[in-house]
Design a protein around this motif. Sequence first.
Motif, PDB file in Angstrom:
ATOM      1  N   TYR A  18       0.814  -1.210   0.000  1.00  0.00           N
ATOM      2  CA  TYR A  18       0.000   0.000   0.000  1.00  0.00           C
ATOM      3  C   TYR A  18       0.851   1.264   0.000  1.00  0.00           C
ATOM      4  O   TYR A  18       0.604   2.199  -0.755  1.00  0.00           O
ATOM      5  CB  TYR A  18      -0.931  -0.002   1.217  1.00  0.00           C
ATOM      6  CG  TYR A  18      -1.616   1.330   1.443  1.00  0.00           C
ATOM      7  CD1 TYR A  18      -2.667   1.728   0.632  1.00  0.00           C
ATOM      8  CD2 TYR A  18      -1.187   2.178   2.461  1.00  0.00           C
ATOM      9  CE1 TYR A  18      -3.284   2.957   0.820  1.00  0.00           C
ATOM     10  CE2 TYR A  18      -1.795   3.406   2.651  1.00  0.00           C
ATOM     11  CZ  TYR A  18      -2.847   3.785   1.832  1.00  0.00           C
ATOM     12  OH  TYR A  18      -3.448   4.996   2.017  1.00  0.00           O
ATOM     13  N   LEU A  46      -7.464   4.276  -4.246  1.00  0.00           N
ATOM     14  CA  LEU A  46      -6.290   4.999  -4.731  1.00  0.00           C
ATOM     15  C   LEU A  46      -6.402   5.271  -6.227  1.00  0.00           C
ATOM     16  O   LEU A  46      -6.089   6.373  -6.701  1.00  0.00           O
ATOM     17  CB  LEU A  46      -5.021   4.187  -4.433  1.00  0.00           C
ATOM     18  CG  LEU A  46      -4.543   4.151  -2.981  1.00  0.00           C
ATOM     19  CD1 LEU A  46      -3.352   3.211  -2.843  1.00  0.00           C
ATOM     20  CD2 LEU A  46      -4.155   5.542  -2.493  1.00  0.00           C
ATOM     21  N   GLN A  62       0.746   3.981  -2.839  1.00  0.00           N
ATOM     22  CA  GLN A  62       0.235   5.291  -2.457  1.00  0.00           C
ATOM     23  C   GLN A  62       1.159   6.409  -2.923  1.00  0.00           C
ATOM     24  O   GLN A  62       0.720   7.413  -3.480  1.00  0.00           O
ATOM     25  CB  GLN A  62       0.059   5.353  -0.937  1.00  0.00           C
ATOM     26  CG  GLN A  62      -0.474   6.682  -0.430  1.00  0.00           C
ATOM     27  CD  GLN A  62      -0.343   6.824   1.076  1.00  0.00           C
ATOM     28  OE1 GLN A  62       0.618   6.326   1.667  1.00  0.00           O
ATOM     29  NE2 GLN A  62      -1.316   7.468   1.693  1.00  0.00           N
TER      30      GLN A  62
END
Length: 934
Positions: free
Chosen positions: A77, A119, A81
């Motif tokens: 993640y 995202l 990100q």
Amino acid sequence: MSTFVLAAPIAGKSKEAEIKRINKELANIRSKFKGDKALDGYSKKKYVCKLLFIFLLGHDIDFGHMEAVNLLSSNKYTEKQIGYLFISVLVNSNSELIRLINNAIKNDLASRNPTFMCLALHCIANVGSREMAEAFASEIPRILVAGDTMDSVKQSAALCLLRLYKTSPDLVPMGEWTSRVVHLLNDQHMGVVTAAVSLITCLCKKNPDDFKTCVSLAVSRLSRIVSSASTDLQDYTYYFVPAPWLSVKLLRLLQCYPPPEDAAVKGRLVECLETVLNKAQEPPKSKKVQHSNAKNAILFEAISLIIHYDSEPNLLVRACNQLGQFLQHRETNLRYLALESMCTLASSEFSHEAVKTHIETVINALKVRGVGVKCSLLIQNHKTKSSLLQHLDSASNASLSVAILAEKYAVDYSWYVDTILNLIRIAGDYVSEEVWYRVIQIVINRDDVQGYAAKTVFEALQAPACHENMVKVGGYILGEFGNLIAGDPRSSPLVQFNLLHSKFHLCSVATRALLLSTYIKFINLFPETKATIQEVLRSDSQIRNADVELQQRAVEYLKLSSIASTDVLATVLEEMPPFPERESSILAKLKKKKGPGAGSELDDGKKEPGAEINGGMEPSASTASTPSPSADLLGLRAAPPASLAAPTSAGNLLVDVFSDSPAAAPGLAPGTDENFLRTECLLMPPPYQPGESKAGLGPPVPWAGEMGWFVCKNNGVLFENQLLQIGVKSEFRQNLGRMYLFYGNKTSVQFQSFTPTRLPQLNIQTKAVDPLVEGGAQVQQVLNIECLSDFTLAPLINIKFRYGGTLQNITLKLPITLNKFFQATEMQSQDFFQRWKQLSLPQQESQKIFKANHPMDPEVTKAKLLGFGSALLDKVDPNPDNFVGAGIIQTKSLQVGCLLRLEPNAQAQMYRLTLRTSKEAVSRHLCELLSEQF
């Protein structure tokens, strides 16, 4: 990373030290990316994050984009990100990497991992390019209405779809999902409902029928929120107010539709609105300003909905009474909002009487600061304007505000004339000269109101007590248009003269001088009054007057009327031509009184269709886009430039007769040591052709691409690189022009020895600008231009300065083309064809057939022709798709008439342009200039 983040600001105590530290880090990151050793995900994330931080510090980043794209394929993640964050901030919507990014986004949307999906959706919304809309506009609705989609993903999908619809509405398909998205209003998750309401509100404005079922669902959801206690929606309660943002959005959504037809739904909605009004009367549950703001936001939106429906008399009266309470509130914003709402409410037949009960409260508000805004309630409602005018003596600034608002919201010119004359009658002592200047300008510019204005002002002058400003307006209008009412025996020429002369002895010297000019105009308009007026001019009180101005006028007018023939007199005293359109002089006066921000509250109001008369002339494409001379075209942190008032010499045609600029500034003779450039000769051939180099001068920027922008426009960015931005804006009148050059330092480092210099082909008198230009600052230079004869080569300007010890040398063509000195000419069809046949010699015509380089939009074509300077003549060409124009090139030595015809062929995507002038070189040059615009 943390060490670098801390070190950069420390090094930043000196700008040079910070740049040195940043460059060192950039070199290190570049070497890591280009090294033979492959970087792991953590290192790649760390370096990409550093690049992002450097960019946010204000430094350019030209590498690392591919590494950020590679992070999108990571399953971690934090790495994904940072990759998406970098893409959202640094990647341009036209980047070549968009396809790679789209593939990564598709993979994340298909992964069914809610975190990755969010995202990806956030990235689509942030970039919002057309390519992304094409790729995902059909996929996002499916995600939004899918039954197994997580709430957080639904919320992100709704907002992402809203972003794409706003940027590319044609790419968002309407389908079966539209009926399903409405049911999101019943979702249990308040965040999903809030996002869905925003989306539906935007969609229903274009497709109201597809979403009309949302009304009952919105009323149901609103009822549940309004009737709930603050403890029922704890996660969405803001200072004891349940879901205020969602409530406001629901009320705005309901304003997109008429009142519900279903009696049950309508009854439930009325109950909701009554509950909101009841809660406004309850004592506050908190003294915090956030509580009152949230509560009032819902209340004002509910009142807007009540006004929108305009069908519930009880609710309208209650809303009016609530607004009346706010008018007495000590909070200025509440008073302002209340006046705005009551202004709209006053037009309802159900609440008109209720509004009248609060007139005294509104009048008292005139004594408070911000008079201009507070007058808007009554000036927009014609039935109550007299009430406002009767109380003008309580606020000296109110008259200026009323004049501005009367012009802004006038529905027709006769109403405007009535209002201003009534204003002068009631509050004459508070009416500044700008007000009566403006009404005269509007009357002169509008043929359809001249007779009415003459009749109205004649009747106003018959009052026993008449304010001097009324005499000024009457003298001016009757002197110009008194003949329009002379057919009525009650307003015959002698009656008009005797009425004006009866006020003469009561007026000041300036007004008497104006009346004397009216008298000589009467001699031209009404020869039968000549003997009577000459007797007045011959009297000792005039030709022996102690005031020099009055004495001189009386003597000269008497002599003119005695020796001049009828034709000469008619020529000398012909009717005033229309005034050139500029910013309203009364608005400029208000801005001068209240500072730079004044008038914005008036400009922000909603303009009704056809309501703004703006001086009686529709602004052309060229004038409408010209900002004020003090505008900061570059948007840099520079102080406002000094006054740009024009010299008011007799030959200066750029002076604004209605401006507040000092009238005593003398014209500057050639050679005067002032900060401006005066172009004495535009025609001297340059010593070398553009594109060639010359010792000491950089190569000139070629006249192409962005330079062609200025042929039909007067404002824009002339030049820009990493160091310097040069903005230009200009105005031209007949053979004169004025150009403002704005030099903006885009760096944080000082420019030294900054010198814009004259070049050999121009005779220029100038004082150098400040040689030091601070980082982020802007300096200005003014060019006064005079066209002596026709020309084809644009003048050049050379800019030299030192940046970091290095000499920078830039040579530019100034955007001064022959068409800038075009004066538009209106012609009848018969006159046009007669002149067209006269210009039939081969050397007088220049014709060019060329392929369209831009979409063939008739409105755009029309705007470009107007910007080019010619007048567009309607119903002249038999083919309505063709464009016909006429104008005169104004130079000091000669005038060149010009006729043009543009024939578009949409099927072949071709144009044929024909220009005829009396001079071969002008025809050829104008044809080349104009053809490049299409």
